[in-house]
Structure formats: C-alpha cells, structure tokens
Scaffold this active site. Sequence first.
Site, short mmCIF file in Angstrom:
data_model
loop_
_atom_site.label_atom_id
_atom_site.label_comp_id
_atom_site.label_asym_id
_atom_site.label_seq_id
_atom_site.Cartn_x
_atom_site.Cartn_y
_atom_site.Cartn_z
N LYS A 112 85.07 15.32 27.53
CA LYS A 112 85.17 15.60 26.28
C LYS A 112 84.45 16.85 26.15
O LYS A 112 84.71 17.81 25.25
CB LYS A 112 84.71 14.62 25.20
CG LYS A 112 85.86 13.45 25.12
CD LYS A 112 85.71 12.63 23.83
CE LYS A 112 86.74 11.88 23.74
NZ LYS A 112 87.04 11.12 22.56
N LYS A 194 95.45 9.48 31.67
CA LYS A 194 95.78 8.35 30.44
C LYS A 194 96.27 8.82 29.40
O LYS A 194 96.32 9.74 28.81
CB LYS A 194 94.27 7.70 30.05
CG LYS A 194 93.44 8.22 29.51
CD LYS A 194 92.32 7.19 28.58
CE LYS A 194 91.86 7.89 27.31
NZ LYS A 194 91.34 7.17 26.42
N LYS A 197 95.32 9.63 22.46
CA LYS A 197 95.73 10.16 21.15
C LYS A 197 95.76 11.54 20.95
O LYS A 197 96.28 12.22 20.28
CB LYS A 197 94.88 9.74 19.95
CG LYS A 197 94.24 8.32 20.04
CD LYS A 197 93.46 8.21 18.71
CE LYS A 197 92.72 6.78 18.53
NZ LYS A 197 91.29 6.79 18.87
P1 ATP Z 1 90.87 9.92 22.48
O1 ATP Z 1 91.90 10.48 23.16
O2 ATP Z 1 90.85 10.48 21.03
O3 ATP Z 1 89.39 10.02 23.18
P2 ATP Z 1 91.76 7.30 22.99
O4 ATP Z 1 92.99 7.13 23.03
O5 ATP Z 1 90.88 6.86 24.14
O6 ATP Z 1 91.05 8.35 22.03
P3 ATP Z 1 89.68 5.31 21.61
O7 ATP Z 1 89.64 5.13 19.91
O8 ATP Z 1 88.97 6.03 22.23
O9 ATP Z 1 91.39 6.02 22.01
O10 ATP Z 1 90.06 3.81 21.97
C1 ATP Z 1 90.53 2.53 21.57
C2 ATP Z 1 90.59 1.39 22.54
O11 ATP Z 1 91.98 1.81 23.19
C3 ATP Z 1 89.47 1.36 23.71
O12 ATP Z 1 89.44 -0.19 23.97
C4 ATP Z 1 90.32 2.02 24.82
O13 ATP Z 1 89.67 1.41 25.88
C5 ATP Z 1 91.79 1.72 24.59
N1 ATP Z 1 92.71 2.67 25.19
C6 ATP Z 1 92.64 4.04 24.99
N2 ATP Z 1 93.61 4.58 25.70
C7 ATP Z 1 94.18 3.72 26.48
C8 ATP Z 1 95.15 3.55 27.58
N3 ATP Z 1 95.86 4.77 27.85
N4 ATP Z 1 95.49 2.48 28.14
C9 ATP Z 1 94.63 1.54 27.74
N5 ATP Z 1 93.88 1.31 26.84
C10 ATP Z 1 93.42 2.32 26.13
#
Ligand code: ATP
Length: 330
Positions: A112, A194, A197
């Site tokens: 980040k 990965k 969002k």
């Molecule tokens: P950002 O991209 O804004 O950092 P994020 O998509 O990683 O956000 P978070 O709110 O940080 O979303 O994560 C929420 C939950 O979803 C956490 O438990 C995280 O481990 C899970 N998660 C996020 N991305 C994935 C993915 N690609 N596959 C499986 N689990 C995920």
Amino acid sequence: MEKVMYSATQPSGALTIGNYVGAIRNWVNYQSEYECYFAMADLHALTVRQEPAALRRRTLELAALYIACGVDPERCALYVQSHVHEHAEMCWLLNCFAYVGEMSRMTQFKDKSAKHADNINMGLMDYPVLMAADILLYQTDCVPVGADQTQHVEIARDLAVRFNNLYGETFRVPQALLPASGARIRSLQDPAKKMSKSDENPNASVFLTDDRDTVIRKFKRAVTDSGDRIVQSEEKPGVSNLLAIYAAFRGVSVADAEREFEGQGYASFKLAVGETVADALAPVQAEQKRLLADKTYLAGALKAGAEKAHYAARKTLSKAYRKVGFYRGD
Ligand code: ATP
Ligand code: LTN
C-alpha cells in the site's frame, strides 16, 4: 466457555468475489458454534483517502451485504467499528508494545505504501495494530480471513503473547481460519496478483454488485494460459484460478471440477464459470437491495450490535488498563 469468532472487512470499495468466498461467506456457518463479532472496519478504511459520502453509503451497503450473505444480527454482534470506541483505545495501548521494525516489514504496508506513495500515513503503518486491537478486545479464538491477512493475525498473536508475558494472562491468543477453497482468488487479468477491490482495471475483479452480463463478460475475457487442458498447475495460473473460483462457488473440490471439464475447450469452461458465479450472486444481490430499502431496520441492528460489542470490549479494555497500572479510581 463459548468460543469466540471475530472478523471484519473494510467499507473501502465494492466487494469482490474474493472477499465473498475468502471471507464473508464462511462466517455464516460458524454462527451456531461460536459467539460471533463481525464488523465494518471503517477506522481501517480511513488509512486510504475516502470520499466521505461514499464511505458512509458503503458502510451501510456492507452491513446489508453481510446480512444478505446470511449473517444473522440476532445471533451475532454486527456493528460498525467506529461505533465502539474501545477499538481506538486498545489500539493505543497495543501501540506501546508493537515495534516499528515489525510493522514496516508487513507485506500489505509495503504494497500500500508503493501504491499510495503520496499518502504513507501513520495509520497505514499502524493498520495491523488496530486489527490486533479488534481481535484481542473480544478474547477471540478464531479469525476467518483470506490468505492475505494471515500475517496480520500473526501480529495479533505476537502482541497477545508479548503482553501476557509481561503482565500475566490478559488476552486469548487467536488463530486465523482459512477457507478450504477460495483463500486466495486471483485477478482475472493478471493471476500473479490477488483479486482486489481497488484494482485499477475493472475487468480484473468481479464485484458482488456486477449484473449477470457483466459477470459473464469478465469471465469470457479472463486470461488463460497456453495449451488447452483444464487442469490445476503452476504453469497454468489463469486456468487454476478459474478452477478455484468454480470449485469455491460450486462447493466441490478442484479435482472434481477438473473431471467435469475434461475434454472441454477454454470458451465453454469460462462460460460455465461465469454462469455459476452469476447464479450464486443473484439471490444475494436481491436480498441486499431489499434490506437497503429498510434503513430503520439496519440502523437498529447496528445499534444493538455496537451495544453488545461495547459490553464485551469494555471488559477486556478495563482488564488491560488495570494490568498496565492505570489508576482506576478504586
Ligand atoms: P483492498 O484491495 O482495498 O486492500 P481487499 O479486497 O483486500 O481490499 P479487505 O477488506 O482488505 O479487501 O478484505 C476483506 C476480507 O476479504 C479479508 O478477510 C481478506 O483476507 C479477504 N480477501 C480479500 N481479497 C481476497 C482474495 N482475492 N481472495 C480471498 N480472500 C480475499
Ligand atoms: N484488515 C482486514 C479487515 C479487518 C479484520 C479485522 C479482519 C479489520 N479488522 C479483524 C479480521 C479481524 C482486511 O480484511 N483487510
């Protein structure tokens, strides 16, 4: 004593199917076995610039989504993190036991910081300590998260052990709980990353708000690999990711999915994955929409959740304050 489960997601953008299969969907199955606390982590979301109106709207949308996925506010404490002030207080306490060195080594902090080079704020570095505060406040046993968050749960464990060693038994030492499938869903455009969002390419992520046509189109455009066999392997990260998504949504093993698509081409495989995901999302989307039309119900559920969380959090915070030697007036 009943076992405790804690998890949260940030209202920082539209949720992806990674958030859904990696996290939220799995919470639901534990509600009868565990005392559950599920939060909208708005304090965490502030580590990246948010538009105030959007943050407010997304927080409520996220609450509706949790409920639409099956989280039952009667059985769990479903609440907004900033409504329970103990989180910020516990974060301060734990800050005094967390080392700058270990925080600066966190993968997410490094990622980040690179992505938001113009805004490497203290909160971004402190993110894992706040997450440890969330978890430890509730004497949590289990933290269901996706694979990217295990490093942060490790920090929560380290801080709990460090504090307990100094002051005597205060915090329960939590454990991460990864889903059997879908712990790390990858980008549809670059399977080395990965699914996230906040990916700048809208075709890389499938959002829970995407309509049927969009879901199917994104899967049609997903990158695959050379060759034509539909098997999981390190040389085939694109196909492996699609197999993992299919398996997670269908509730089957990847081996079963491989057998199902044996002899088929990439095009029909991608269509099948798209249709499966779209079918699974439709009822969740409809239920979320229905819930969002009843703001009074949602506000009431979140208020009750915050009260329940506050009660449990207060107990742990008072205990920790006593242990470190704060004068409590008695
Ligand atoms: P950002 O991209 O804004 O950092 P994020 O998509 O990683 O956000 P978070 O709110 O940080 O979303 O994560 C929420 C939950 O979803 C956490 O438990 C995280 O481990 C899970 N998660 C996020 N991305 C994935 C993915 N690609 N596959 C499986 N689990 C995920
Ligand atoms: N950092 C988490 C969200 C989160 C969380 C938590 C998860 C905030 N507090 C406590 C588990 C337990 C993320 O998913 N990015």
